[in-house]
Design a protein around this motif. Structure first.
Motif, PDB file in Angstrom:
ATOM      1  N   GLN A 298      47.496  32.573  75.094  1.00  0.00           N
ATOM      2  CA  GLN A 298      48.570  32.928  75.935  1.00  0.00           C
ATOM      3  C   GLN A 298      48.629  31.792  77.052  1.00  0.00           C
ATOM      4  N   VAL A 299      47.404  31.925  77.657  1.00  0.00           N
ATOM      5  CA  VAL A 299      47.375  30.860  78.626  1.00  0.00           C
ATOM      6  C   VAL A 299      47.475  29.511  78.203  1.00  0.00           C
ATOM      7  N   GLN A 300      47.093  29.184  77.100  1.00  0.00           N
ATOM      8  CA  GLN A 300      46.944  27.894  76.725  1.00  0.00           C
ATOM      9  C   GLN A 300      48.585  27.561  76.421  1.00  0.00           C
TER      10      GLN A 300
ATOM     11  N   ASP B  28      44.623  24.449  84.961  1.00  0.00           N
ATOM     12  CA  ASP B  28      43.505  24.335  84.107  1.00  0.00           C
ATOM     13  C   ASP B  28      43.079  25.951  83.998  1.00  0.00           C
ATOM     14  N   TRP B  29      42.359  25.986  82.866  1.00  0.00           N
ATOM     15  CA  TRP B  29      41.951  27.371  82.459  1.00  0.00           C
ATOM     16  C   TRP B  29      40.550  27.326  81.813  1.00  0.00           C
ATOM     17  N   GLY B  30      39.823  28.326  81.635  1.00  0.00           N
ATOM     18  CA  GLY B  30      38.657  28.605  80.914  1.00  0.00           C
ATOM     19  C   GLY B  30      38.233  29.953  80.594  1.00  0.00           C
ATOM     20  N   ALA B  31      37.089  30.302  79.987  1.00  0.00           N
ATOM     21  CA  ALA B  31      36.505  31.470  79.578  1.00  0.00           C
ATOM     22  C   ALA B  31      35.729  31.897  80.834  1.00  0.00           C
TER      23      ALA B  31
ATOM     24  N   LYS C 168      32.695  26.787  71.269  1.00  0.00           N
ATOM     25  CA  LYS C 168      33.437  26.066  70.554  1.00  0.00           C
ATOM     26  C   LYS C 168      34.725  27.004  70.193  1.00  0.00           C
ATOM     27  N   MET C 169      34.777  27.890  70.096  1.00  0.00           N
ATOM     28  CA  MET C 169      36.169  28.773  69.849  1.00  0.00           C
ATOM     29  C   MET C 169      36.912  28.750  71.043  1.00  0.00           C
ATOM     30  N   THR C 170      36.236  28.706  72.298  1.00  0.00           N
ATOM     31  CA  THR C 170      37.218  28.800  73.525  1.00  0.00           C
ATOM     32  C   THR C 170      37.633  27.548  73.713  1.00  0.00           C
ATOM     33  N   ALA C 171      36.893  26.457  73.264  1.00  0.00           N
ATOM     34  CA  ALA C 171      37.369  25.038  73.161  1.00  0.00           C
ATOM     35  C   ALA C 171      38.445  24.659  72.573  1.00  0.00           C
ATOM     36  N   GLU C 172      38.442  25.518  71.573  1.00  0.00           N
ATOM     37  CA  GLU C 172      39.678  25.240  70.558  1.00  0.00           C
ATOM     38  C   GLU C 172      40.995  25.459  71.236  1.00  0.00           C
ATOM     39  N   PHE C 173      40.914  26.546  72.232  1.00  0.00           N
ATOM     40  CA  PHE C 173      42.158  27.111  72.932  1.00  0.00           C
ATOM     41  C   PHE C 173      42.322  26.314  74.239  1.00  0.00           C
ATOM     42  N   GLY C 174      41.540  24.827  74.368  1.00  0.00           N
ATOM     43  CA  GLY C 174      41.807  24.181  75.429  1.00  0.00           C
ATOM     44  C   GLY C 174      41.308  24.509  76.772  1.00  0.00           C
ATOM     45  N   CYS C 175      40.140  25.329  76.659  1.00  0.00           N
ATOM     46  CA  CYS C 175      39.397  25.543  77.892  1.00  0.00           C
ATOM     47  C   CYS C 175      38.753  24.220  78.420  1.00  0.00           C
ATOM     48  N   ARG C 176      38.870  24.091  79.793  1.00  0.00           N
ATOM     49  CA  ARG C 176      38.017  23.001  80.263  1.00  0.00           C
ATOM     50  C   ARG C 176      36.511  23.373  80.687  1.00  0.00           C
TER      51      ARG C 176
ATOM     52  N   ASN D 154      27.620  21.754  74.558  1.00  0.00           N
ATOM     53  CA  ASN D 154      27.849  20.977  73.246  1.00  0.00           C
ATOM     54  C   ASN D 154      29.242  21.152  72.973  1.00  0.00           C
ATOM     55  N   ALA D 155      30.037  22.220  73.188  1.00  0.00           N
ATOM     56  CA  ALA D 155      31.254  22.422  72.992  1.00  0.00           C
ATOM     57  C   ALA D 155      32.552  21.725  73.899  1.00  0.00           C
ATOM     58  N   GLY D 156      31.728  20.852  74.662  1.00  0.00           N
ATOM     59  CA  GLY D 156      32.619  19.945  75.624  1.00  0.00           C
ATOM     60  C   GLY D 156      32.964  20.524  76.793  1.00  0.00           C
ATOM     61  N   LEU D 157      32.715  21.782  77.252  1.00  0.00           N
ATOM     62  CA  LEU D 157      33.064  22.613  78.279  1.00  0.00           C
ATOM     63  C   LEU D 157      32.161  22.299  79.424  1.00  0.00           C
ATOM     64  N   ALA D 158      32.714  22.357  80.645  1.00  0.00           N
ATOM     65  CA  ALA D 158      31.883  22.319  81.863  1.00  0.00           C
ATOM     66  C   ALA D 158      31.588  23.540  82.178  1.00  0.00           C
TER      67      ALA D 158
END
Ligand code: PEP
Length: 257
Positions: free
Chosen positions: A57-59, A68-71, A89-97, A126-130
């Protein structure tokens, strides 16, 4: 110059309709002032960390917006038979920074150990999230004069596993447990002392990382106390719990950055 952030932590709150209304107000209020778009002020950024079930929804709502958004947490496991878990990795697929790791509620209520936090931290990277790595002491620990020992134990769990270089690209959040959701805020001087200590300790690993790592303060930040906290030289913004659920409060905090 290091970047400054105001990031909301919705915790276990929200609903589709309420989220949509809140996000609309925040997006509009933050506007071009935030550094998400090229035209914005690149020195600062606004974000919200939402329950993972709402990431889609947020994405959808913020993809073309200013926020921006994150988990709020990710699994210590990458994949497999771990019912109920959500991977980085799943959260990164939804555009999390980014994702929060090591929040005191996770440590206290769900038993996240320093080792588990370090695994989550590694998965986030590893998933590219900060990772937004939270450290902080309880009231008993502060009274006993153990604040620095506790936060260094929490930080060393990361640097022992990933080295000082592991802190590159990380957002650190100092969140005294006694100030979270209690209405009691650390004074600007109390918070600044811990932030300065953390930066000095990180400089023993790497001067450049120490100079650039954003250290956010969290613990009952409101629009009425944000300005004086954010004026401190080592406080680079805030991680905001309760006040992030009220658009006017959250925007007031943002405008204090
Ligand atoms: C938090 O949960 O990270 C937090 C800082 O909460 P609050 O602002 O409600 O104290």
């Amino acid at each position: 110059m290091r970047k400054r952030f105001v990031i909301g932590n919705w915790k276990l709150n929200g609903g589709l309709a309420a989220n949509a209304a809140l996000l609309d107000k925040i997006n509009l209020g933050v506007g071009i002032n935030a550094g998400k778009t090229e035209a914005g002020d690149q020195s600062k950024s606004c974000g919200v960390c939402v329950p993972s079930i709402y990431l889609a929804q947020v994405q959808h709502q913020l993809a073309d917006g200013f926020v921006d958004w994150g988990a709020q947490d990710v699994s210590r496991f990458a994949a497999g038979a771990y019912t109920g878990e959500v991977s980085a990795k799943m959260t990164a697929e939804f555009g999390c920074r980014y994702t929060i790791v090591g929040h005191s509620e996770r440590r206290a209520v769900f038993g996240d150990s320093d080792a588990a936090v370090a695994e989550k931290f590694g998965n986030a990277k590893n998933a590219g999230l900060a990772p937004i790595l939270c450290v902080g002491e309880t009231l008993e620990e502060r009274i006993a004069g153990r604040t620095e020992i506790i936060i260094m134990r929490q930080l060393r769990a990361i640097t022992d596993k990933f080295g000082g270089a592991g802190l590159d690209g990380v957002i650190l959040a100092y969140e005294p447990v006694w100030a979270i959701g209690t209405g009691k805020t650390a004074t600007p001087a109390e918070a600044e002392a811990v932030h300065a200590f953390l930066r000095a300790e990180i400089s023993k690993f790497d001067l450049e990382i120490a100079a650039n790592i954003p250290i956010l303060y969290g613990g009952s930040v409101k629009k009425s106390n944000a300005t004086e906290l954010f004026a401190m030289p080592n406080i680079d913004g805030g991680l905001i719990g309760g006040a992030s659920l009220v658009a006017e409060e959250f925007l007031g905090i943002w405008h204090a950055l």
